[in-house]
Design a protein around this motif. Structure first.
Motif, PDB file in Angstrom:
ATOM      1  N   LYS A 329      61.217 -74.546 -50.994  1.00  0.00           N
ATOM      2  CA  LYS A 329      61.600 -73.963 -49.714  1.00  0.00           C
ATOM      3  C   LYS A 329      62.754 -74.743 -49.117  1.00  0.00           C
ATOM      4  CE  LYS A 329      57.062 -72.068 -48.522  1.00  0.00           C
ATOM      5  NZ  LYS A 329      55.967 -72.053 -47.513  1.00  0.00           N
ATOM      6  N   VAL A 330      63.701 -74.017 -48.582  1.00  0.00           N
ATOM      7  CA  VAL A 330      64.842 -74.629 -47.907  1.00  0.00           C
ATOM      8  C   VAL A 330      64.582 -74.574 -46.414  1.00  0.00           C
ATOM      9  CG1 VAL A 330      67.326 -74.512 -47.511  1.00  0.00           C
ATOM     10  CG2 VAL A 330      66.382 -73.894 -49.750  1.00  0.00           C
ATOM     11  N   GLU A 331      64.636 -75.749 -45.795  1.00  0.00           N
ATOM     12  CA  GLU A 331      64.394 -75.799 -44.357  1.00  0.00           C
ATOM     13  C   GLU A 331      65.521 -75.074 -43.630  1.00  0.00           C
ATOM     14  OE1 GLU A 331      61.816 -76.930 -42.775  1.00  0.00           O
ATOM     15  OE2 GLU A 331      60.790 -77.628 -44.583  1.00  0.00           O
ATOM     16  N   VAL A 332      65.137 -74.079 -42.876  1.00  0.00           N
ATOM     17  CA  VAL A 332      66.116 -73.299 -42.111  1.00  0.00           C
ATOM     18  C   VAL A 332      65.791 -73.443 -40.637  1.00  0.00           C
ATOM     19  CG1 VAL A 332      67.091 -71.014 -41.705  1.00  0.00           C
ATOM     20  CG2 VAL A 332      66.348 -71.660 -44.007  1.00  0.00           C
ATOM     21  N   ALA A 333      66.793 -73.765 -39.867  1.00  0.00           N
ATOM     22  CA  ALA A 333      66.580 -73.920 -38.428  1.00  0.00           C
ATOM     23  C   ALA A 333      66.107 -72.601 -37.833  1.00  0.00           C
ATOM     24  CB  ALA A 333      67.873 -74.370 -37.748  1.00  0.00           C
ATOM     25  N   GLU A 334      65.160 -72.722 -36.906  1.00  0.00           N
ATOM     26  CA  GLU A 334      64.660 -71.516 -36.263  1.00  0.00           C
ATOM     27  C   GLU A 334      65.784 -70.837 -35.499  1.00  0.00           C
ATOM     28  OE1 GLU A 334      61.346 -72.259 -33.809  1.00  0.00           O
ATOM     29  OE2 GLU A 334      60.099 -73.089 -35.407  1.00  0.00           O
ATOM     30  N   PRO A 335      65.840 -69.515 -35.607  1.00  0.00           N
ATOM     31  CA  PRO A 335      66.917 -68.816 -34.899  1.00  0.00           C
ATOM     32  C   PRO A 335      66.770 -68.952 -33.394  1.00  0.00           C
ATOM     33  CG  PRO A 335      65.302 -67.264 -35.757  1.00  0.00           C
ATOM     34  CD  PRO A 335      64.935 -68.616 -36.314  1.00  0.00           C
ATOM     35  N   VAL A 336      67.879 -69.099 -32.746  1.00  0.00           N
ATOM     36  CA  VAL A 336      67.874 -69.194 -31.284  1.00  0.00           C
ATOM     37  C   VAL A 336      67.623 -67.807 -30.721  1.00  0.00           C
ATOM     38  CG1 VAL A 336      69.241 -69.786 -29.250  1.00  0.00           C
ATOM     39  CG2 VAL A 336      69.498 -71.098 -31.365  1.00  0.00           C
ATOM     40  N   PRO A 337      66.587 -67.659 -29.885  1.00  0.00           N
ATOM     41  CA  PRO A 337      66.313 -66.320 -29.346  1.00  0.00           C
ATOM     42  C   PRO A 337      67.507 -65.776 -28.591  1.00  0.00           C
ATOM     43  CG  PRO A 337      65.129 -68.014 -28.111  1.00  0.00           C
ATOM     44  CD  PRO A 337      65.705 -68.680 -29.323  1.00  0.00           C
ATOM     45  N   GLU A 338      67.745 -64.520 -28.831  1.00  0.00           N
ATOM     46  CA  GLU A 338      68.897 -63.884 -28.197  1.00  0.00           C
ATOM     47  C   GLU A 338      68.578 -63.593 -26.738  1.00  0.00           C
ATOM     48  OE1 GLU A 338      71.711 -59.950 -28.833  1.00  0.00           O
ATOM     49  OE2 GLU A 338      70.383 -60.645 -30.424  1.00  0.00           O
ATOM     50  N   LEU A 339      69.378 -64.129 -25.869  1.00  0.00           N
ATOM     51  CA  LEU A 339      69.171 -63.933 -24.443  1.00  0.00           C
ATOM     52  C   LEU A 339      69.721 -62.577 -24.024  1.00  0.00           C
ATOM     53  CD1 LEU A 339      70.227 -67.466 -23.145  1.00  0.00           C
ATOM     54  CD2 LEU A 339      67.916 -66.610 -23.518  1.00  0.00           C
ATOM     55  N   PRO A 340      69.085 -61.961 -23.030  1.00  0.00           N
ATOM     56  CA  PRO A 340      69.615 -60.670 -22.578  1.00  0.00           C
ATOM     57  C   PRO A 340      71.023 -60.825 -22.027  1.00  0.00           C
ATOM     58  CG  PRO A 340      67.972 -61.526 -21.037  1.00  0.00           C
ATOM     59  CD  PRO A 340      67.922 -62.405 -22.254  1.00  0.00           C
ATOM     60  N   ALA A 341      71.792 -59.800 -22.239  1.00  0.00           N
ATOM     61  CA  ALA A 341      73.175 -59.845 -21.768  1.00  0.00           C
ATOM     62  C   ALA A 341      73.201 -59.972 -20.249  1.00  0.00           C
ATOM     63  CB  ALA A 341      73.910 -58.576 -22.194  1.00  0.00           C
ATOM     64  N   PRO A 342      74.040 -60.850 -19.737  1.00  0.00           N
ATOM     65  CA  PRO A 342      74.102 -61.004 -18.277  1.00  0.00           C
ATOM     66  C   PRO A 342      74.623 -59.743 -17.613  1.00  0.00           C
ATOM     67  CG  PRO A 342      75.919 -62.158 -19.331  1.00  0.00           C
ATOM     68  CD  PRO A 342      75.015 -61.679 -20.426  1.00  0.00           C
ATOM     69  N   GLU A 343      74.149 -59.520 -16.400  1.00  0.00           N
ATOM     70  CA  GLU A 343      74.634 -58.365 -15.659  1.00  0.00           C
ATOM     71  C   GLU A 343      76.114 -58.548 -15.353  1.00  0.00           C
ATOM     72  OE1 GLU A 343      72.309 -57.805 -12.207  1.00  0.00           O
ATOM     73  OE2 GLU A 343      70.432 -57.484 -13.294  1.00  0.00           O
ATOM     74  N   PRO A 344      76.826 -57.439 -15.356  1.00  0.00           N
ATOM     75  CA  PRO A 344      78.269 -57.558 -15.098  1.00  0.00           C
ATOM     76  C   PRO A 344      78.546 -58.169 -13.729  1.00  0.00           C
ATOM     77  CG  PRO A 344      77.540 -55.275 -14.963  1.00  0.00           C
ATOM     78  CD  PRO A 344      76.402 -56.050 -15.531  1.00  0.00           C
ATOM     79  N   VAL A 345      79.491 -59.057 -13.726  1.00  0.00           N
ATOM     80  CA  VAL A 345      79.859 -59.729 -12.477  1.00  0.00           C
ATOM     81  C   VAL A 345      80.858 -58.866 -11.721  1.00  0.00           C
ATOM     82  CG1 VAL A 345      80.909 -61.780 -11.472  1.00  0.00           C
ATOM     83  CG2 VAL A 345      79.472 -61.980 -13.513  1.00  0.00           C
ATOM     84  N   ILE A 346      80.501 -58.541 -10.502  1.00  0.00           N
ATOM     85  CA  ILE A 346      81.405 -57.749  -9.668  1.00  0.00           C
ATOM     86  C   ILE A 346      82.277 -58.718  -8.885  1.00  0.00           C
ATOM     87  CG2 ILE A 346      81.563 -56.067  -7.802  1.00  0.00           C
ATOM     88  CD1 ILE A 346      78.806 -55.052  -8.658  1.00  0.00           C
ATOM     89  N   GLU A 347      83.519 -58.688  -9.218  1.00  0.00           N
ATOM     90  CA  GLU A 347      84.433 -59.615  -8.562  1.00  0.00           C
ATOM     91  C   GLU A 347      84.800 -59.098  -7.175  1.00  0.00           C
ATOM     92  OE1 GLU A 347      87.785 -60.484 -10.877  1.00  0.00           O
ATOM     93  OE2 GLU A 347      86.662 -61.337 -12.559  1.00  0.00           O
ATOM     94  N   LYS A 348      84.575 -59.942  -6.201  1.00  0.00           N
ATOM     95  CA  LYS A 348      84.935 -59.591  -4.831  1.00  0.00           C
ATOM     96  C   LYS A 348      86.352 -60.058  -4.546  1.00  0.00           C
ATOM     97  CE  LYS A 348      80.198 -59.969  -3.081  1.00  0.00           C
ATOM     98  NZ  LYS A 348      79.323 -60.635  -2.086  1.00  0.00           N
ATOM     99  N   GLU A 349      86.960 -59.313  -3.664  1.00  0.00           N
ATOM    100  CA  GLU A 349      88.292 -59.726  -3.242  1.00  0.00           C
ATOM    101  C   GLU A 349      88.187 -61.076  -2.544  1.00  0.00           C
ATOM    102  OE1 GLU A 349      91.290 -58.483  -3.592  1.00  0.00           O
ATOM    103  OE2 GLU A 349      90.556 -56.858  -4.861  1.00  0.00           O
ATOM    104  N   PRO A 350      88.929 -62.048  -3.025  1.00  0.00           N
ATOM    105  CA  PRO A 350      88.826 -63.366  -2.383  1.00  0.00           C
ATOM    106  C   PRO A 350      89.314 -63.316  -0.941  1.00  0.00           C
ATOM    107  CG  PRO A 350      90.693 -63.283  -3.879  1.00  0.00           C
ATOM    108  CD  PRO A 350      89.938 -62.012  -4.078  1.00  0.00           C
ATOM    109  N   GLU A 351      88.573 -64.005  -0.099  1.00  0.00           N
ATOM    110  CA  GLU A 351      88.998 -64.088   1.296  1.00  0.00           C
ATOM    111  C   GLU A 351      90.243 -64.958   1.393  1.00  0.00           C
ATOM    112  OE1 GLU A 351      85.832 -65.493   3.653  1.00  0.00           O
ATOM    113  OE2 GLU A 351      84.467 -63.837   3.160  1.00  0.00           O
ATOM    114  N   PRO A 352      91.132 -64.574   2.280  1.00  0.00           N
ATOM    115  CA  PRO A 352      92.367 -65.366   2.394  1.00  0.00           C
ATOM    116  C   PRO A 352      92.058 -66.801   2.794  1.00  0.00           C
ATOM    117  CG  PRO A 352      92.138 -63.846   4.236  1.00  0.00           C
ATOM    118  CD  PRO A 352      91.087 -63.471   3.244  1.00  0.00           C
ATOM    119  N   VAL A 353      92.694 -67.687   2.105  1.00  0.00           N
ATOM    120  CA  VAL A 353      92.482 -69.102   2.380  1.00  0.00           C
ATOM    121  C   VAL A 353      93.431 -69.537   3.494  1.00  0.00           C
ATOM    122  CG1 VAL A 353      92.566 -71.436   1.431  1.00  0.00           C
ATOM    123  CG2 VAL A 353      91.787 -69.516   0.013  1.00  0.00           C
ATOM    124  N   VAL A 354      92.840 -70.033   4.538  1.00  0.00           N
ATOM    125  CA  VAL A 354      93.649 -70.522   5.660  1.00  0.00           C
ATOM    126  C   VAL A 354      93.851 -72.012   5.466  1.00  0.00           C
ATOM    127  CG1 VAL A 354      93.794 -70.788   8.156  1.00  0.00           C
ATOM    128  CG2 VAL A 354      92.699 -68.764   7.167  1.00  0.00           C
TER     129      VAL A 354
END
Length: 491
Positions: A329-354
């Motif tokens: 038997k060849v030791e094989v590293a356990e597969p890393v569980p696949e994480l759910p895809a992150p929810e899409p990031v909604i980019e907000k309009e940046p507030e004007p920097v004063v």
């Protein structure tokens, strides 16, 4: 009397005769040794090539008692149903399940030259002619496989049959030294091979097997395996030689593959030789004898998809040998569980920097106050007391303007006066913020007076932030007092 002439001739020819005798004896000896070498056999159970770690373990034997007094000659393993088909010298096909139990027997008219089993359970039989008889899984005759699409089909002499996992049918044609490839319906696809001993040629197509990429043809007449591309039959390479050493052939009679390795049974050496896919020998098993792991007349071999090896062992043994291929038997590293895809990031309009300008460091301005008239002092005092700003802001309350207007009148009447304005805050917020706020408040007063007409050069401003508190910042009243603007008039 002795004839001297004859004596001389005898003396001359005796050495010549002896010499020819020695030469003839030597040639015969060499000839015998050449053909005896491949016949030396292995009496051990397993011989492995270093540094190979794969080993083989004998599991059981399907004896003639189990199968009804038979001597097995041919094998086929049905990987769909996981059943072993054994052709016996009693003109039967005996079907054995994974547990070694006989589940069915099919009677035959005579012993077939070769046979194979389709995915649907149909049995293809050939008796060495150019025909393939088709039986169903119960052994009932269905007809003959239509070979009319094959070129020169009247000349076919079938020596071997194989069906791969894709359903392709391979026919080893002895007479024309070719391999015929059909689809699963029996339609001709292509053919390859040629009679001879050169690259891609063969003299005897005794056994054929195939994996996903290659076709392997065993030729006992040339002591070798020829390897071809499965897509088009193009010759790739060959391996094998007549030898009694590891990987050598004497009378190879059967071949099979598990997709990773090749398995060749050699009747004269009484062994099974396992090769890698490139023809490098890995391990041998068997050896002549009647012990559980030995072989006495092996002739065919098949492997399943669970690392089990099945070998016909005829002669006195009359059994099917079952071995297990043990792969480290060849030791094989356990597969890393696949994480759910992150929810899409909604980019907000940046507030004007004063950008808040950093306050300049406080510079102490030397101011020398002058003595004012009493009325002027009262005006300055009233402005100081009543000048108010909105909380946290530099915006003045409207009530402050009346007091600043009076200060404006003083500056108009006395143009020699100069006004110094100092802004202060409480301790709410950071020091930097308070310093800036104090400066803004002082500048707001200056701007108001400037807008009314006072020359800006007469007014200077500074901020002390929270640094010069005059009341307690812990109370609201004290913080209110500390939020102030101070005025100094000078000349």
């Amino acid at each position: 009397m002795i004839n001297m002439k004859r004596l001389k001739l005898i003396i001359i020819f005796i050495p010549i005769i002896v010499l020819f005798g020695l030469i003839e004896t030597g040639l015969k000896t060499c000839y015998c040794l050449t053909w005896l070498t491949p016949c030396f056999y292995n009496t051990g159970s397993t011989i492995a090539a270093e540094p190979q770690k794969i080993t083989v373990k004998h599991i059981t034997s399907y004896t003639n008692k189990l199968m009804g007094g038979i001597s097995p000659t041919k094998l086929y393993f049905d990987r769909q149903q996981k059943e072993l088909y054994v052709v016996s010298n009693t003109k039967e096909i005996i079907i054995v399940n994974e547990d070694g139990i006989v589940v069915y027997k099919i009677s035959l008219e005579k012993l077939p030259q070769t046979f194979c089993v389709t995915k649907d359970g149909d049995i293809f039989l050939s008796y060495g002619s150019g025909e393939i008889n088709v039986l169903n899984y119960r052994g009932e005759y269905k007809g003959k496989l239509d070979l009319s699409s094959v070129p020169d089909n009247t000349l076919i002499t079938i020596q071997s049959l194989h069906i791969d996992e894709d359903g392709l049918i391979y026919i080893g044609d002895q007479k024309l030294s070719r391999v015929i490839v059909l689809d699963n319906s029996g339609k001709f696809l292509f053919q390859f091979g040629k009679k001879g001993s050169g690259e891609g040629e063969f003299l005897n197509a005794s056994s054929i097997t195939a994996d996903k990429e290659r076709v392997y043809l065993l030729d006992p007449a040339l002591f070798r395996v020829s390897v071809y591309d499965k897509k088009d039959g193009k010759f790739l390479f060959k391996f094998g030689q007549a030898s009694s050493l590891l990987g050598g052939f004497s009378m190879p009679s059967g071949i099979d593959t598990d997709g990773e390795r090749l398995f060749v049974v050699d009747t004269n050496r009484f062994v099974v030789i396992i090769f890698d896919k490139d023809g490098k020998p890995i391990v041998e098993l068997g050896g002549i004898g009647r012990n559980p792991e030995n072989l006495s007349w092996p002739s065919d071999i098949k492997v399943d998809n669970k690392d089990m090896i099945y070998v016909t062992d005829g002669g006195d043994n009359g059994r099917v040998q079952v071995y297990e291929l043990i792969i480290p038997k060849v030791e094989v590293a356990e597969p890393v569980p696949e994480l759910p895809a992150p929810e899409p990031v909604i980019e907000k309009e940046p507030e004007p920097v004063v950008e808040i300008p950093q306050p300049e460091p406080v510079v102490e301005i030397e101011v020398t106050p002058i003595e004012l008239e009493q009325k002027e002092e009262e005006i300055i005092s009233d402005v100081f007391k009543n000048l108010e700003f909105q909380s946290g802001s530099d915006i003045m309350e409207s009530s402050s303007y009346d007091y600043l207007d009076k200060l404006y009148e003083v500056l108009v009447k006395k143009p020699q006066y100069k006004l110094h304005i100092a802004g202060h805050t409480d301790n709410t917020g950071s020091e930097e913020e308070n310093l800036m706020l104090g400066q803004k408040r002082a500048d707001a007063v200056k701007e108001y007076l400037q807008d009314k007409g006072i020359d800006p050069s007469r007014i200077t401003t500074v901020s002390y932030g929270e640094s010069q508190s005059i009341a307690d910042n812990s109370t609201e009243e004290g913080r209110k007092i500390n939020r102030r603007v101070e005025f100094v008039i000078a000349e």
